[in-house]
Motif scaffolding. Structure first.
Motif, mmCIF file in Angstrom:
data_model
loop_
_atom_site.group_PDB
_atom_site.id
_atom_site.type_symbol
_atom_site.label_atom_id
_atom_site.label_comp_id
_atom_site.label_asym_id
_atom_site.label_seq_id
_atom_site.Cartn_x
_atom_site.Cartn_y
_atom_site.Cartn_z
ATOM 1 N N GLU A 60 0.776 -1.153 0.010
ATOM 2 C CA GLU A 60 0.013 0.103 0.010
ATOM 3 C C GLU A 60 0.967 1.267 -0.005
ATOM 4 O O GLU A 60 1.735 1.234 0.873
ATOM 5 C CB GLU A 60 -1.069 -0.073 1.214
ATOM 6 N N VAL A 61 0.653 2.151 -0.903
ATOM 7 C CA VAL A 61 1.409 3.489 -0.951
ATOM 8 C C VAL A 61 0.402 4.512 -0.617
ATOM 9 O O VAL A 61 -0.622 4.545 -1.046
ATOM 10 C CB VAL A 61 1.989 3.727 -2.472
ATOM 11 N N ASN A 62 0.778 5.438 0.227
ATOM 12 C CA ASN A 62 -0.002 6.537 0.664
ATOM 13 C C ASN A 62 0.952 7.716 0.123
ATOM 14 O O ASN A 62 1.966 7.866 0.488
ATOM 15 C CB ASN A 62 0.026 6.709 2.046
ATOM 16 N N TRP A 63 0.200 8.503 -0.784
ATOM 17 C CA TRP A 63 0.957 9.648 -1.491
ATOM 18 C C TRP A 63 0.044 11.064 -0.699
ATOM 19 O O TRP A 63 -0.931 11.182 -0.791
ATOM 20 C CB TRP A 63 0.563 9.705 -2.829
ATOM 21 N N PHE A 64 0.753 11.483 0.180
ATOM 22 C CA PHE A 64 0.262 12.661 0.867
ATOM 23 C C PHE A 64 0.465 14.208 0.311
ATOM 24 O O PHE A 64 1.803 14.239 -0.342
ATOM 25 C CB PHE A 64 0.918 12.750 2.345
ATOM 26 N N TYR A 65 -0.445 14.937 0.297
ATOM 27 C CA TYR A 65 -0.096 16.351 -0.221
ATOM 28 C C TYR A 65 -1.257 17.310 0.341
ATOM 29 O O TYR A 65 -2.237 16.842 1.020
ATOM 30 C CB TYR A 65 -0.661 16.313 -1.759
ATOM 31 N N ALA A 66 -0.664 18.611 0.307
ATOM 32 C CA ALA A 66 -1.583 19.616 0.987
ATOM 33 C C ALA A 66 -2.692 19.757 0.039
ATOM 34 O O ALA A 66 -2.558 19.800 -1.007
ATOM 35 C CB ALA A 66 -0.861 20.769 1.309
ATOM 36 N N THR B 22 -1.564 -0.973 -4.248
ATOM 37 C CA THR B 22 -2.658 0.011 -3.777
ATOM 38 C C THR B 22 -2.233 1.290 -3.539
ATOM 39 O O THR B 22 -1.413 1.450 -2.793
ATOM 40 C CB THR B 22 -3.286 -0.630 -2.357
ATOM 41 N N PHE B 23 -2.765 2.108 -4.214
ATOM 42 C CA PHE B 23 -1.998 3.685 -4.101
ATOM 43 C C PHE B 23 -3.247 4.550 -3.793
ATOM 44 O O PHE B 23 -4.419 4.697 -4.365
ATOM 45 C CB PHE B 23 -1.759 3.937 -5.475
ATOM 46 N N ASN B 24 -3.051 5.222 -2.715
ATOM 47 C CA ASN B 24 -4.125 6.040 -2.051
ATOM 48 C C ASN B 24 -3.205 7.559 -2.126
ATOM 49 O O ASN B 24 -2.468 8.109 -1.684
ATOM 50 C CB ASN B 24 -4.134 5.699 -0.559
#
Length: 128
Positions: free
Chosen positions: A93-99, A120-122
């Motif tokens: 699982e990849v979590n891509w955080f952004y403002a 799984t890309f979130n």
């Protein structure tokens, strides 16, 4: 396998790879003068980990506020490693955080996610 912890610098991200827990993260900014020097040890550790990880879920958090083109290439290579491991059956699982107001980082996350078939890309808007 020994964890990989690298403190952030003015031009490179913080790296926290807790291999035993299957929790990996990159955080901060990435615009090193020599991307291969920064990302070489990260790739080596990630490749070793992905070759031997079995029966564990892996979560990789990307919380980058800026990166340059050489870092983007390194990130894409990292995503390909992750996707290859996921294709072999590792649950990643990849979590891509952004403002929420950073459309550029959101779009980068969307672009990266389009190239991944097995991970799984979130996309995760942060509350900051």
């Amino acid at each position: 396998m020994e964890n990989l912890m690298i403190a952030a610098t003015e031009r490179s991200p913080e790296v926290e790879f807790d291999f035993a827990a299957g929790r990996l993260s990159l955080k901060g900014e990435s615009y090193p003068e020599d991307a291969s020097t920064v990302f070489g040890p990260i790739f080596a550790a990630l490749e070793r980990f992905l070759e031997q990880v079995e029966g564990r879920d892996v979560r990789f958090d990307f919380n980058l506020i800026y990166f340059n083109s050489s870092s983007a290439k390194a990130l894409m290579n990292m995503f390909q490693l992750l996707d290859g491991a996921a294709e072999r059956g590792v649950k990643i699982e990849v979590n891509w955080f952004y403002a929420p107001d950073d459309e550029t980082m959101q779009e980068f996350g969307e672009d990266f996610s389009e190239d991944l078939e097995h991970v799984t890309f979130n996309l995760v808007a942060t509350g900051d």
